[in-house]
Design an enzyme around this catalytic site. Structure first.
Site, mmCIF file in Angstrom:
data_model
loop_
_atom_site.group_PDB
_atom_site.id
_atom_site.type_symbol
_atom_site.label_atom_id
_atom_site.label_comp_id
_atom_site.label_asym_id
_atom_site.label_seq_id
_atom_site.Cartn_x
_atom_site.Cartn_y
_atom_site.Cartn_z
ATOM 1 N N GLU A 102 54.380 34.497 47.913
ATOM 2 C CA GLU A 102 52.916 34.502 47.972
ATOM 3 C C GLU A 102 52.346 34.157 46.603
ATOM 4 O O GLU A 102 52.990 34.394 45.575
ATOM 5 C CB GLU A 102 52.458 35.875 48.479
ATOM 6 C CG GLU A 102 50.974 36.142 48.483
ATOM 7 C CD GLU A 102 50.144 35.242 49.395
ATOM 8 O OE1 GLU A 102 50.312 34.001 49.289
ATOM 9 O OE2 GLU A 102 49.310 35.758 50.156
ATOM 10 N N ASP A 103 51.159 33.588 46.611
ATOM 11 C CA ASP A 103 50.549 33.196 45.335
ATOM 12 C C ASP A 103 50.047 34.391 44.537
ATOM 13 O O ASP A 103 50.295 34.503 43.339
ATOM 14 C CB ASP A 103 49.430 32.162 45.568
ATOM 15 C CG ASP A 103 48.407 32.594 46.616
ATOM 16 O OD1 ASP A 103 48.464 33.744 47.100
ATOM 17 O OD2 ASP A 103 47.541 31.757 46.955
ATOM 18 N N ASP A 133 45.983 40.739 45.711
ATOM 19 C CA ASP A 133 44.681 41.211 45.266
ATOM 20 C C ASP A 133 44.484 42.604 45.883
ATOM 21 O O ASP A 133 45.020 43.575 45.374
ATOM 22 C CB ASP A 133 43.669 40.151 45.739
ATOM 23 C CG ASP A 133 42.274 40.372 45.243
ATOM 24 O OD1 ASP A 133 42.101 40.553 44.035
ATOM 25 O OD2 ASP A 133 41.334 40.348 46.050
ATOM 26 N N LYS A 142 47.154 40.989 40.756
ATOM 27 C CA LYS A 142 45.863 41.469 40.240
ATOM 28 C C LYS A 142 45.798 42.955 40.540
ATOM 29 O O LYS A 142 45.075 43.408 41.422
ATOM 30 C CB LYS A 142 44.745 40.751 40.996
ATOM 31 C CG LYS A 142 43.793 39.962 40.132
ATOM 32 C CD LYS A 142 42.612 39.524 40.971
ATOM 33 C CE LYS A 142 42.479 38.040 40.985
ATOM 34 N NZ LYS A 142 41.290 37.593 41.734
ATOM 35 N N PHE A 161 38.814 35.741 38.707
ATOM 36 C CA PHE A 161 39.107 34.811 39.796
ATOM 37 C C PHE A 161 39.708 33.544 39.203
ATOM 38 O O PHE A 161 39.103 32.893 38.354
ATOM 39 C CB PHE A 161 37.845 34.476 40.600
ATOM 40 C CG PHE A 161 38.189 33.870 41.927
ATOM 41 C CD1 PHE A 161 38.449 34.671 43.035
ATOM 42 C CD2 PHE A 161 38.298 32.495 42.067
ATOM 43 C CE1 PHE A 161 38.806 34.113 44.258
ATOM 44 C CE2 PHE A 161 38.655 31.922 43.289
ATOM 45 C CZ PHE A 161 38.904 32.734 44.379
ATOM 46 N N VAL A 162 40.929 33.223 39.645
ATOM 47 C CA VAL A 162 41.639 32.087 39.053
ATOM 48 C C VAL A 162 41.717 30.899 40.012
ATOM 49 O O VAL A 162 41.702 31.063 41.232
ATOM 50 C CB VAL A 162 43.067 32.493 38.608
ATOM 51 C CG1 VAL A 162 43.002 33.530 37.487
ATOM 52 C CG2 VAL A 162 43.898 33.010 39.781
ATOM 53 N N ARG A 211 43.164 23.291 43.718
ATOM 54 C CA ARG A 211 44.574 23.665 43.873
ATOM 55 C C ARG A 211 45.520 22.790 43.057
ATOM 56 O O ARG A 211 46.595 23.216 42.666
ATOM 57 C CB ARG A 211 45.008 23.544 45.341
ATOM 58 C CG ARG A 211 44.387 24.548 46.272
ATOM 59 C CD ARG A 211 45.136 24.516 47.602
ATOM 60 N NE ARG A 211 44.366 25.074 48.688
ATOM 61 C CZ ARG A 211 44.283 26.365 48.981
ATOM 62 N NH1 ARG A 211 44.925 27.231 48.236
ATOM 63 N NH2 ARG A 211 43.583 26.795 49.993
HETATM 64 P P1 IMP Z 1 44.499 40.213 49.389
HETATM 65 O O1 IMP Z 1 44.734 40.238 50.856
HETATM 66 O O2 IMP Z 1 43.173 40.843 49.010
HETATM 67 O O3 IMP Z 1 45.627 40.754 48.561
HETATM 68 O O4 IMP Z 1 44.225 38.715 49.023
HETATM 69 C C1 IMP Z 1 45.209 37.842 48.775
HETATM 70 C C2 IMP Z 1 44.685 36.441 48.974
HETATM 71 O O5 IMP Z 1 43.395 36.269 48.394
HETATM 72 C C3 IMP Z 1 45.571 35.481 48.248
HETATM 73 O O6 IMP Z 1 46.591 35.029 49.095
HETATM 74 C C4 IMP Z 1 44.602 34.388 47.853
HETATM 75 O O7 IMP Z 1 44.531 33.429 48.882
HETATM 76 C C5 IMP Z 1 43.277 35.061 47.713
HETATM 77 N N1 IMP Z 1 42.911 35.326 46.314
HETATM 78 C C6 IMP Z 1 42.843 36.526 45.700
HETATM 79 N N2 IMP Z 1 42.486 36.408 44.417
HETATM 80 C C7 IMP Z 1 42.342 35.085 44.180
HETATM 81 C C8 IMP Z 1 42.008 34.318 42.999
HETATM 82 O O8 IMP Z 1 41.758 34.831 41.897
HETATM 83 N N3 IMP Z 1 41.950 32.972 43.176
HETATM 84 C C9 IMP Z 1 42.211 32.367 44.365
HETATM 85 N N4 IMP Z 1 42.551 33.048 45.480
HETATM 86 C C10 IMP Z 1 42.606 34.390 45.392
HETATM 87 MG MG MG Z 2 46.934 33.135 49.876
#
Ligand code: IMP
Ligand code: MG
Length: 178
Positions: A98-99, A102, A130, A151-152, A164
């Protein structure tokens, strides 16, 4: 509001060096086991492409699509599957790639979803963590970098579907409104 890719948070050289470390660790931990790396679309595609070339062992790849943020920056909490795996993971050593983590909701959902398919083992490798924004506790086995609450964009990370393809990881300017 006009957004742009601002200052570089992680330059391409650091991403590349860390990816080599992660690839070596995976190669060591999964030696002789032919793991299946599952990239989460779309953000993890670029990381996955670099990571697999840093793993000195035979591996397989597949992809899974989950709903993304669109033009906002807060997870709705509901995670939607947009594309499923193309192979069975039953009995396989599976590594979710996963990238970024958050809130942790996306990975929490993926871990639960994958666990029901009875893989032999399930691990998670993320490029960015994060950690300050975590709402759901989720186990991460391999982490590239812990980053602050910014936010990146770039290196797979998008804002509204854009940025991207940038080679470095930048901070979005101005910060998105939440
Ligand atoms: P989570 O479900 O809140 O953990 O969100 C994860 C997803 O949010 C990641 O797979 C990203 O697609 C997106 N995301 C969270 N932070 C960023 C960021 O800083 N830049 C771009 N996408 C983000
Ligand atoms: Mg994602």
């Amino acid at each position: 509001m006009e957004h742009r890719a601002g200052r570089v948070l992680i330059p391409r050289e650091e991403i590349a060096a860390r990816t080599v470390d992660l690839g070596r660790a995976l190669g060591r931990d999964f030696a002789g086991r032919n793991p299946l790396l599952v990239g989460v679309l779309k953000g993890a595609v670029i990381f996955l492409a670099d990571l697999i070339r840093a793993i000195p062992a035979p591996i397989g790849i597949d992809f899974m699509g989950v709903s993304s943020y669109g033009a906002t920056t807060r997870s709705s909490g509901a995670v939607r599957l947009t594309a499923d795996l193309s192979v069975s993971i039953e009995g396989r050593d599976v590594i979710i790639v996963e990238d970024i983590v958050d809130s942790g909701r996306t990975l929490g959902y993926l871990r639960r979803n994958f666990a029901t398919r009875r893989p032999k083992s399930l691990s998670v490798c993320v490029l960015l963590d994060k950690i300050e924004r975590r709402e759901v506790d989720v186990k991460l086995d391999y982490v590239g970098f812990v980053i602050p609450d910014r936010f990146v964009v770039g290196y797979g990370f998008d804002f509204g579907g854009l940025y991207r393809s940038l080679p470095d990881i930048h901070v979005l300017e101005p910060p998105p409104r939440v």
